[in-house]
Scaffold this motif. Sequence first.
Motif, PDB file in Angstrom:
ATOM      1  N   ALA A 162       1.540  -3.684  -7.795  1.00  0.00           N
ATOM      2  CA  ALA A 162       1.071  -2.316  -7.579  1.00  0.00           C
ATOM      3  C   ALA A 162       0.025  -2.267  -6.476  1.00  0.00           C
ATOM      4  O   ALA A 162      -0.007  -1.320  -5.674  1.00  0.00           O
ATOM      5  CB  ALA A 162       0.505  -1.746  -8.882  1.00  0.00           C
ATOM      6  N   ALA A 163      -0.831  -3.271  -6.405  1.00  0.00           N
ATOM      7  CA  ALA A 163      -1.846  -3.320  -5.352  1.00  0.00           C
ATOM      8  C   ALA A 163      -1.202  -3.504  -3.987  1.00  0.00           C
ATOM      9  O   ALA A 163      -1.615  -2.875  -2.998  1.00  0.00           O
ATOM     10  CB  ALA A 163      -2.828  -4.454  -5.641  1.00  0.00           C
ATOM     11  N   ALA A 164      -0.190  -4.373  -3.901  1.00  0.00           N
ATOM     12  CA  ALA A 164       0.499  -4.576  -2.627  1.00  0.00           C
ATOM     13  C   ALA A 164       1.235  -3.315  -2.197  1.00  0.00           C
ATOM     14  O   ALA A 164       1.243  -2.959  -1.017  1.00  0.00           O
ATOM     15  CB  ALA A 164       1.470  -5.752  -2.739  1.00  0.00           C
ATOM     16  N   VAL A 165       1.866  -2.619  -3.139  1.00  0.00           N
ATOM     17  CA  VAL A 165       2.545  -1.356  -2.838  1.00  0.00           C
ATOM     18  C   VAL A 165       1.541  -0.351  -2.283  1.00  0.00           C
ATOM     19  O   VAL A 165       1.801   0.325  -1.270  1.00  0.00           O
ATOM     20  CB  VAL A 165       3.239  -0.805  -4.096  1.00  0.00           C
ATOM     21  CG1 VAL A 165       3.651   0.658  -3.910  1.00  0.00           C
ATOM     22  CG2 VAL A 165       4.459  -1.656  -4.437  1.00  0.00           C
ATOM     23  N   ALA A 166       0.372  -0.253  -2.906  1.00  0.00           N
ATOM     24  CA  ALA A 166      -0.654   0.683  -2.433  1.00  0.00           C
ATOM     25  C   ALA A 166      -1.158   0.302  -1.054  1.00  0.00           C
ATOM     26  O   ALA A 166      -1.336   1.160  -0.181  1.00  0.00           O
ATOM     27  CB  ALA A 166      -1.803   0.741  -3.438  1.00  0.00           C
ATOM     28  N   ALA A 167      -1.403  -0.986  -0.828  1.00  0.00           N
ATOM     29  CA  ALA A 167      -1.926  -1.433   0.467  1.00  0.00           C
ATOM     30  C   ALA A 167      -0.925  -1.173   1.589  1.00  0.00           C
ATOM     31  O   ALA A 167      -1.309  -0.815   2.709  1.00  0.00           O
ATOM     32  CB  ALA A 167      -2.270  -2.920   0.394  1.00  0.00           C
ATOM     33  N   LEU A 168       0.365  -1.336   1.304  1.00  0.00           N
ATOM     34  CA  LEU A 168       1.387  -1.097   2.317  1.00  0.00           C
ATOM     35  C   LEU A 168       1.629   0.392   2.563  1.00  0.00           C
ATOM     36  O   LEU A 168       2.302   0.765   3.525  1.00  0.00           O
ATOM     37  CB  LEU A 168       2.703  -1.752   1.898  1.00  0.00           C
ATOM     38  CG  LEU A 168       2.736  -3.279   1.974  1.00  0.00           C
ATOM     39  CD1 LEU A 168       3.914  -3.827   1.192  1.00  0.00           C
ATOM     40  CD2 LEU A 168       2.783  -3.744   3.421  1.00  0.00           C
ATOM     41  N   GLY A 169       1.080   1.244   1.686  1.00  0.00           N
ATOM     42  CA  GLY A 169       1.272   2.676   1.842  1.00  0.00           C
ATOM     43  C   GLY A 169       2.612   3.161   1.353  1.00  0.00           C
ATOM     44  O   GLY A 169       3.103   4.213   1.786  1.00  0.00           O
ATOM     45  N   LEU A 170       3.220   2.422   0.417  1.00  0.00           N
ATOM     46  CA  LEU A 170       4.507   2.825  -0.153  1.00  0.00           C
ATOM     47  C   LEU A 170       4.274   3.764  -1.333  1.00  0.00           C
ATOM     48  O   LEU A 170       3.187   3.766  -1.928  1.00  0.00           O
ATOM     49  CB  LEU A 170       5.283   1.582  -0.608  1.00  0.00           C
ATOM     50  CG  LEU A 170       5.553   0.546   0.491  1.00  0.00           C
ATOM     51  CD1 LEU A 170       6.184  -0.701  -0.106  1.00  0.00           C
ATOM     52  CD2 LEU A 170       6.441   1.139   1.582  1.00  0.00           C
ATOM     53  N   PRO A 171       5.253   4.575  -1.707  1.00  0.00           N
ATOM     54  CA  PRO A 171       5.051   5.538  -2.798  1.00  0.00           C
ATOM     55  C   PRO A 171       4.753   4.846  -4.127  1.00  0.00           C
ATOM     56  O   PRO A 171       5.450   3.901  -4.523  1.00  0.00           O
ATOM     57  CB  PRO A 171       6.389   6.287  -2.858  1.00  0.00           C
ATOM     58  CG  PRO A 171       6.999   6.109  -1.515  1.00  0.00           C
ATOM     59  CD  PRO A 171       6.572   4.744  -1.065  1.00  0.00           C
TER      60      PRO A 171
END
Length: 400
Positions: A162-171
């Motif tokens: 979830a942190a990587a998804v947030a950092a990449l700017g993905l939904p």
Amino acid sequence: MLCPHGLPAEGASIAPIATVAPVAPVTPLATSTRPPVVRRLPDPPSLLTPGIERDPYPLYRTLRQRFPLVYDRPFGAWLVSRYADVRAALADPRLVAAPPGRTLAHLEGGTHSAHRALVSPAFRGHALTAGVERTAYVLARRLADRQEADLVAEFCHWLPTAAAVAALGLPYEDTARVHAWCRTGLDHLGGHHPELDAFLLPYIARRRAHPGDDLLSALCTARADGRPLSDEAVAGIAGTLLGAGGEATAHALASFLANLLDHPGQLALVRARPELTAGAWAESLRRDPPLHIVLRRAVEPVGAVPAGATVACLLGAAGRDPARFADPDRYDVFRPDPGQLAYGSGRHFCPGALLARLTAEHGLHALLAALPELRRSPGFHPVADGLISRSPRSLLVRLR
């Protein structure tokens, strides 16, 4: 791992250590008329011995003391178990990782150091830290109204991806399916997952046209010799980040929290003195690394190891080597030099080390801030298991 796939060379390499001979002839007495007697020595211990995944530490002690370099026939690899030998093996250029997919150097065909210099600033930017911190507090606050929780299932399992998804700017709403892809097709070297690539490509196109302040935009705007990274390279690096943010970091975080909860006095010190968090994390990686075994392939003979053979670097054994660490089974946030085997810097660039550290630090701080009465549930004792990757499978805690 690691990421656990290489350390700066210190001029050391695996020496030809004596190995176990399977058969030892015994010379018969001169007066005997019997045929020569052949005494077969017992086979060396194996990683595949039943029960090892539940408690590997007695085997590790035996290997360090009696079989520092030995061929494990059932496992199909040469085992290296002492700290100095494991460190040397990870640094030896004759022992290489067998990438399951696309590493950074493979993606663009250039030198590894050049690519690392290119993308390292992106991974050290604000987006990665902000994504980890924000996600950690969201997950921790969801537990605030509960009496009890399982931190492995409800926090460690989700935070890294979830942190990587947030950092990449993905939904955020796509976290669950990205997490599923990470569990089935990616690992600490990235790997390849066609569905994830297909998911990422439209976002890469949008970031190229309209860059933002997220990590994916930083990768899309990075340039090498005046040229941007290809779509394949950006997708591969993002996949590496998501893979590194999967199982290995979740295992490491679970062991980190378990170690602190098992030592409430040290947890209280870290709560009062947040600057101790980095040392507490490093000590947990030494004592309970997320990957206990890292495999290498010999591209040429290395001492007794023939070319083409597989070498298993036993990080779980090396981290508790009494020749390197005093009282190695003890968890001590004040240990002055816990070593650096679990996550190192080497030829294979991996953002997993940075993501894992940020996940541990911000994850712990978020839990302590949102759950000031956090403690282990009475009567519960976390049990780690696993042969290659190892950590507690549950971590029951009281929140009030």
